[in-house]
Design a protein around this motif. Structure first.
Motif, PDB file in Angstrom:
ATOM      1  N   ASP A 208       0.831  -1.211   0.000  1.00 34.46           N
ATOM      2  CA  ASP A 208       0.000   0.000   0.000  1.00 34.46           C
ATOM      3  C   ASP A 208       0.866   1.260   0.000  1.00 34.46           C
ATOM      4  O   ASP A 208       0.564   2.220  -0.705  1.00 34.46           O
ATOM      5  CB  ASP A 208      -0.945   0.017   1.199  1.00 34.46           C
ATOM      6  N   TRP A 209       1.950   1.254   0.810  1.00 36.71           N
ATOM      7  CA  TRP A 209       2.842   2.405   0.844  1.00 36.71           C
ATOM      8  C   TRP A 209       3.434   2.650  -0.539  1.00 36.71           C
ATOM      9  O   TRP A 209       3.444   3.782  -1.028  1.00 36.71           O
ATOM     10  CB  TRP A 209       3.966   2.188   1.862  1.00 36.71           C
TER      11      TRP A 209
ATOM     12  N   ARG B 137       2.301   1.613  -3.465  1.00 39.85           N
ATOM     13  CA  ARG B 137       1.234   1.992  -4.400  1.00 39.85           C
ATOM     14  C   ARG B 137       0.897   3.478  -4.238  1.00 39.85           C
ATOM     15  O   ARG B 137       0.751   4.204  -5.230  1.00 39.85           O
ATOM     16  CB  ARG B 137       0.012   1.122  -4.154  1.00 39.85           C
ATOM     17  N   ASN B 138       0.792   3.944  -2.979  1.00 33.32           N
ATOM     18  CA  ASN B 138       0.496   5.364  -2.733  1.00 33.32           C
ATOM     19  C   ASN B 138       1.625   6.259  -3.207  1.00 33.32           C
ATOM     20  O   ASN B 138       1.390   7.344  -3.740  1.00 33.32           O
ATOM     21  CB  ASN B 138       0.207   5.596  -1.249  1.00 33.32           C
ATOM     22  N   LYS B 139       2.866   5.817  -3.000  1.00 34.66           N
ATOM     23  CA  LYS B 139       4.028   6.585  -3.456  1.00 34.66           C
ATOM     24  C   LYS B 139       4.010   6.711  -4.986  1.00 34.66           C
ATOM     25  O   LYS B 139       4.252   7.790  -5.531  1.00 34.66           O
ATOM     26  CB  LYS B 139       5.308   5.891  -2.975  1.00 34.66           C
TER      27      LYS B 139
ATOM     28  N   LYS C 231       1.346   6.419  -6.953  1.00 34.83           N
ATOM     29  CA  LYS C 231       0.195   7.244  -7.351  1.00 34.83           C
ATOM     30  C   LYS C 231       0.514   8.728  -7.185  1.00 34.83           C
ATOM     31  O   LYS C 231       0.228   9.545  -8.052  1.00 34.83           O
ATOM     32  CB  LYS C 231      -1.029   6.874  -6.525  1.00 34.83           C
ATOM     33  N   ALA C 232       1.153   9.070  -6.051  1.00 27.83           N
ATOM     34  CA  ALA C 232       1.526  10.469  -5.807  1.00 27.83           C
ATOM     35  C   ALA C 232       2.540  10.935  -6.850  1.00 27.83           C
ATOM     36  O   ALA C 232       2.464  12.070  -7.337  1.00 27.83           O
ATOM     37  CB  ALA C 232       2.098  10.625  -4.395  1.00 27.83           C
TER      38      ALA C 232
ATOM     39  N   GLU D 292       2.863   9.821  -9.914  1.00 31.33           N
ATOM     40  CA  GLU D 292       2.191   9.961 -11.208  1.00 31.33           C
ATOM     41  C   GLU D 292       1.417  11.263 -11.310  1.00 31.33           C
ATOM     42  O   GLU D 292       1.362  11.885 -12.360  1.00 31.33           O
ATOM     43  CB  GLU D 292       1.240   8.781 -11.435  1.00 31.33           C
ATOM     44  N   THR D 293       0.833  11.692 -10.208  1.00 29.15           N
ATOM     45  CA  THR D 293       0.013  12.911 -10.258  1.00 29.15           C
ATOM     46  C   THR D 293       0.818  14.187 -10.017  1.00 29.15           C
ATOM     47  O   THR D 293       0.368  15.262 -10.385  1.00 29.15           O
ATOM     48  CB  THR D 293      -1.130  12.844  -9.217  1.00 29.15           C
ATOM     49  N   SER D 294       1.999  14.063  -9.418  1.00 33.62           N
ATOM     50  CA  SER D 294       2.763  15.264  -9.089  1.00 33.62           C
ATOM     51  C   SER D 294       3.603  15.789 -10.245  1.00 33.62           C
ATOM     52  O   SER D 294       3.946  16.954 -10.280  1.00 33.62           O
ATOM     53  CB  SER D 294       3.671  15.011  -7.893  1.00 33.62           C
TER      54      SER D 294
ATOM     55  N   SER E 241      12.592   2.955  -1.068  1.00 33.91           N
ATOM     56  CA  SER E 241      11.663   1.887  -1.425  1.00 33.91           C
ATOM     57  C   SER E 241      12.168   0.532  -0.953  1.00 33.91           C
ATOM     58  O   SER E 241      11.440  -0.246  -0.364  1.00 33.91           O
ATOM     59  CB  SER E 241      11.445   1.849  -2.939  1.00 33.91           C
TER      60      SER E 241
END
Length: 89
Positions: free
Chosen positions: A57-58, A60-62, A64-65, A67-69, A83
């Motif tokens: 989850d960590w 995946r969130n990293k 996702k962040a 990709e959007t940043s 990582s």
């Protein structure tokens, strides 16, 4: 469901069905004195799965962040090192 009360927590009792090979493996863990009971083996496996899921989850969130940043000031080596440290924790 039956609940057993202890000093520190409530323990939920569950009934599960196992295949013969899985039951034999659990019995061998107890027989080898790796664990004191099959319940202890199951609880350890669940803890390990929860820890692994937290690491996934960590990550995946990293991702996702990231990709959007768009951009980051962190180096590739720094990101990789962090990582690996979290995945091996």
């Amino acid at each position: 469901m039956v609940y057993i009360y202890t000093k520190l927590r409530i323990i939920a009792r569950q009934s599960i069905s196992l295949t013969n090979p899985n039951d034999e493996w659990l019995k061998s863990q107890v027989a080898n004195q790796e664990y004191s009971s099959k319940s202890e083996v199951i609880n350890d496996l669940v803890r390990q799965a929860r820890n692994q899921q937290a690491r996934v989850d960590w990550l995946r969130n990293k991702l996702k962040a990231a990709e959007t940043s768009g951009f980051t000031l962190e180096s590739k080596e720094s990101i990789l090192k962090e990582s690996k440290a979290r995945l091996n924790a």
